[in-house]
Design an enzyme around this catalytic site. Sequence first.
Site, PDB file in Angstrom:
ATOM      1  N   ASP A  89      -8.897   4.054  -1.857  1.00  0.00           N
ATOM      2  CA  ASP A  89      -9.793   4.535  -0.795  1.00  0.00           C
ATOM      3  C   ASP A  89     -11.074   5.156  -1.330  1.00  0.00           C
ATOM      4  O   ASP A  89     -11.207   6.382  -1.438  1.00  0.00           O
ATOM      5  CB  ASP A  89      -9.041   5.555   0.073  1.00  0.00           C
ATOM      6  CG  ASP A  89      -7.856   4.926   0.775  1.00  0.00           C
ATOM      7  OD1 ASP A  89      -7.791   3.674   0.831  1.00  0.00           O
ATOM      8  OD2 ASP A  89      -6.991   5.669   1.269  1.00  0.00           O
ATOM      9  N   ASP A 135       0.849  -1.186   0.000  1.00  0.00           N
ATOM     10  CA  ASP A 135       0.000   0.000   0.000  1.00  0.00           C
ATOM     11  C   ASP A 135       0.890   1.244   0.000  1.00  0.00           C
ATOM     12  O   ASP A 135       2.098   1.152   0.182  1.00  0.00           O
ATOM     13  CB  ASP A 135      -0.876  -0.053   1.260  1.00  0.00           C
ATOM     14  CG  ASP A 135      -1.868   1.086   1.316  1.00  0.00           C
ATOM     15  OD1 ASP A 135      -2.253   1.593   0.247  1.00  0.00           O
ATOM     16  OD2 ASP A 135      -2.261   1.466   2.438  1.00  0.00           O
ATOM     17  N   GLU A 143       2.627   4.825  -4.094  1.00  0.00           N
ATOM     18  CA  GLU A 143       2.649   5.761  -5.243  1.00  0.00           C
ATOM     19  C   GLU A 143       4.013   6.440  -5.393  1.00  0.00           C
ATOM     20  O   GLU A 143       4.353   6.744  -6.538  1.00  0.00           O
ATOM     21  CB  GLU A 143       1.527   6.779  -5.089  1.00  0.00           C
ATOM     22  CG  GLU A 143       0.132   6.195  -5.282  1.00  0.00           C
ATOM     23  CD  GLU A 143      -0.309   5.304  -4.120  1.00  0.00           C
ATOM     24  OE1 GLU A 143       0.194   5.513  -2.997  1.00  0.00           O
ATOM     25  OE2 GLU A 143      -1.122   4.401  -4.337  1.00  0.00           O
TER      26      GLU A 143
HETATM   27  C1  GLC Z   1      -4.438   3.484   2.947  1.00  0.00           C
HETATM   28  C2  GLC Z   1      -4.998   2.300   2.185  1.00  0.00           C
HETATM   29  C3  GLC Z   1      -6.004   1.579   3.033  1.00  0.00           C
HETATM   30  C4  GLC Z   1      -5.374   1.166   4.336  1.00  0.00           C
HETATM   31  C5  GLC Z   1      -4.801   2.374   5.072  1.00  0.00           C
HETATM   32  C6  GLC Z   1      -4.045   2.001   6.329  1.00  0.00           C
HETATM   33  O1  GLC Z   1      -5.406   4.435   3.119  1.00  0.00           O
HETATM   34  O2  GLC Z   1      -5.512   2.659   0.948  1.00  0.00           O
HETATM   35  O3  GLC Z   1      -6.511   0.469   2.343  1.00  0.00           O
HETATM   36  O4  GLC Z   1      -6.312   0.532   5.161  1.00  0.00           O
HETATM   37  O5  GLC Z   1      -3.927   3.055   4.196  1.00  0.00           O
HETATM   38  O6  GLC Z   1      -3.011   1.128   6.082  1.00  0.00           O
END
Ligand code: GLC
Length: 799
Positions: free
Chosen positions: A485, A407, A410
């Site tokens: 998200d 995650d 980017e």
């Molecule tokens: C980001 C991700 C989400 C995750 C969060 C905490 O917002 O997109 O899926 O739960 O980080 O790790």
Amino acid sequence: MILNTELEYKGDLFPSKIVFYKKHVNVLYFKSENGVVLQLTIERDSVLRFRYSTTGMFEKDFSYGVTMHASKGYNHLEITEDDNKYIITTSKLICHISKLDMRKSIFNVKDNTLLSADEIGFHWEESYEMGGDIVKMSLKSQQGENYYGLGDKPVDNNLKGKRFQNWVTDSFAYVRGTDPIYKAIPFYTAIHNNLSYGVFFDNTFRTYFDFCHERRNITSFWAEGGEMNYYFIYGPEMTEVVSNYTDLTGRPQHMPPLWALGFHQCKWSYYPESNVKEITSKFRKLQIPCDAIYLDIDYMEGFRCFTWNREYFPDPKRMVKELADDGFKTIAIIDPGIKIDHEYSVFKEGLEKDYFCKRADGPYMKGKVWPGECYFPDFTKPEVREWWSELFKELIEDIGIAGVWNDMNEPAIMDVPGKTFPDDVRHDYDGNRCSHRKAHNVYGMQMARATYHGLKKFSYPKRPFVITRSAYSGTQRYTSTWTGDNVATWDHLSIANLQAQRMSMSGFSFAGSDIGGFAEQPNGELFARWIQLGVFHPFCRVHSSGDHGDQEPWVFGKTVTDIVRKFIEIRYTLLPYLYTSFWRYTNEGIPILKSLVLFDQEDANTHYRNDEFIFGEKILVCPILEPNSKGRRMYLPKGKWYNFWNQIIVEGGEEVWVDADIDSLPIFVKEGAIIPKYPIQQYVGEKIIDELELDVYYKLGKESSEVYEDSQDGYDYKKGRYSLRNFTQVGKEKSLTIRQFKSGKFITNYNTFKFNIYGLPFKIDKIVVDNEEIDISKINGVITFEVVKEFRELYIIAK
Ligand code: GLC
């Protein structure tokens, strides 16, 4: 003596007349009087690569997007010229290059239809600030031309009239139209005159695409740096275009383990251990199938990757084992930011080995993410990727984590403009040193790649499972993905539908959304409707931020729980069908979800449809996207369709009303289909499959269906230990014949098929299997009977 210090803007520059031409095997070079070189590579009969240099010199030919396994070779290549142009002919395409201005037009060989033509064609602007050029291409839009693809753009399927940019961005709570968001997939498909082609602009800088937005009849694309380097990919079927694109950029390197196609439950965050167990036990207690449970960032010690918070998770290995004994795979999140902490081994090692990204003048790239100030591995350096892969040893091999969730790659940085690295950050880019302007869009992809290789090594002999948020073209080789998200709104349900279709059409089928919405909380109705859609997405996971209440299947009351269970059960029964579609995707690049335009491009009605899609090869699904619905209008593609719920046959080619109260959904099966089904299991592998159900939907005419199976995990299938059954049904007025051709060495556990025959237009006189009549005295109502799995030919004969 310098008098003028103002920047001289030259504006757009263009190639002038061609003064030189050279051919080297399949690569043609055209040079203009003002020094522009067009390098045209005949990759395949249907794939041409155009690459332009404004200096006469090309950069080293390196791409993260294109795989080394891409097919090469052509059947025919002929180059001729007349006074005005060069004419390049392959067995599929004819390309004209004008001697006057280097502009090109491409025709199909079959009937000489113009597929694509340069308007201005290639042009550029010099970039004094950054060096190099802003490279541009503009093409004439053909009569009635429409455009699709481009990754995860949260907009209608048809892109005509819109402009987009590709720059992967952390986009919490994006809305319809937000651009760019998490992915950069600079690939689109176009269609006109029932002919489809695609453009893959393999440039990792920030790129832009304009589909008749600025000027009504012009489609253009450009990049803030790098080369004008694009592939023209011909169909004429759109599925062929997508398949040729994944031939170029790669397909998943292997099948996912079957459990990965099960249902996944996630939340930010389940902790401590007792909470995780509470959730998993409840799934089993309520008999809602589930294969995977996720650990979000709170499992770590102060959000340090590759550590555990021992207070919450005193013995992760034991916990993971206990979960596994109960049929759950544990998936853990790993982010790119490494906390600056001189006591933390991963940080220390990264620092010692000089693996972290640096700014132009030497300091480390420092940025804030969950753990506070972090440094970031340069995943574009092979040595760093190897190191990263090795870091998974303990997590995977020792603790037994089955999948990793990448995650914030980017990379996302908090509290800074642009939400990411500044442009000046340096990257290795596999030995082609560059700034973040060029590496940004592939950073997450390279992280996922390194993670994938780590998992592949340490999960062996099992198959790895990775999920990533950020992606560039080609990321589908390593990992699955989700759409980031989103928000618990009805509009987002519709966006999720569009994004999953669009990702599939962009060569990346293994995708899904945060079911129910990540931000905020859905009500029971929205959650139920989202599950109904989500079970038909290749990746099927409920996830939420958790700060607006719970989002497990049972929190919305019994009615919703029952609906959710019912639909997840449908997914589990359809696992062999989905797995077969996955096999077609990994082997032939056929998208698992097919927007209607991809399914029947000839029917112009499909060119503007958004909601309906084909799941796999034969099942048509249309989500309910509005509250309080008792059903909806939808378009049925041409042909006959069986209503999944009552087997009533409906003629397609028009819009129809379909009833679908809260516990139902418009689902149709294409006539002639044979759909394989497994029994309901609470998790993959819970039951030994002792019979394969085959739902046969009679058709007057011929239709074939496939069923792919293997050991559901591991690599034996690569050595031929798979089972591929091809069924052909031929329906006549007074008979139905089903023939089976089997290939592969895998021996399935079951010995019999249970046939369910729908829609037979006649009363049965007898059923003959491989020349032997079977007992039909017990058949009454639904036509159901068992047949040995080795059968070759089955006849149902009318009275
Ligand atoms: C980001 C991700 C989400 C995750 C969060 C905490 O917002 O997109 O899926 O739960 O980080 O790790």
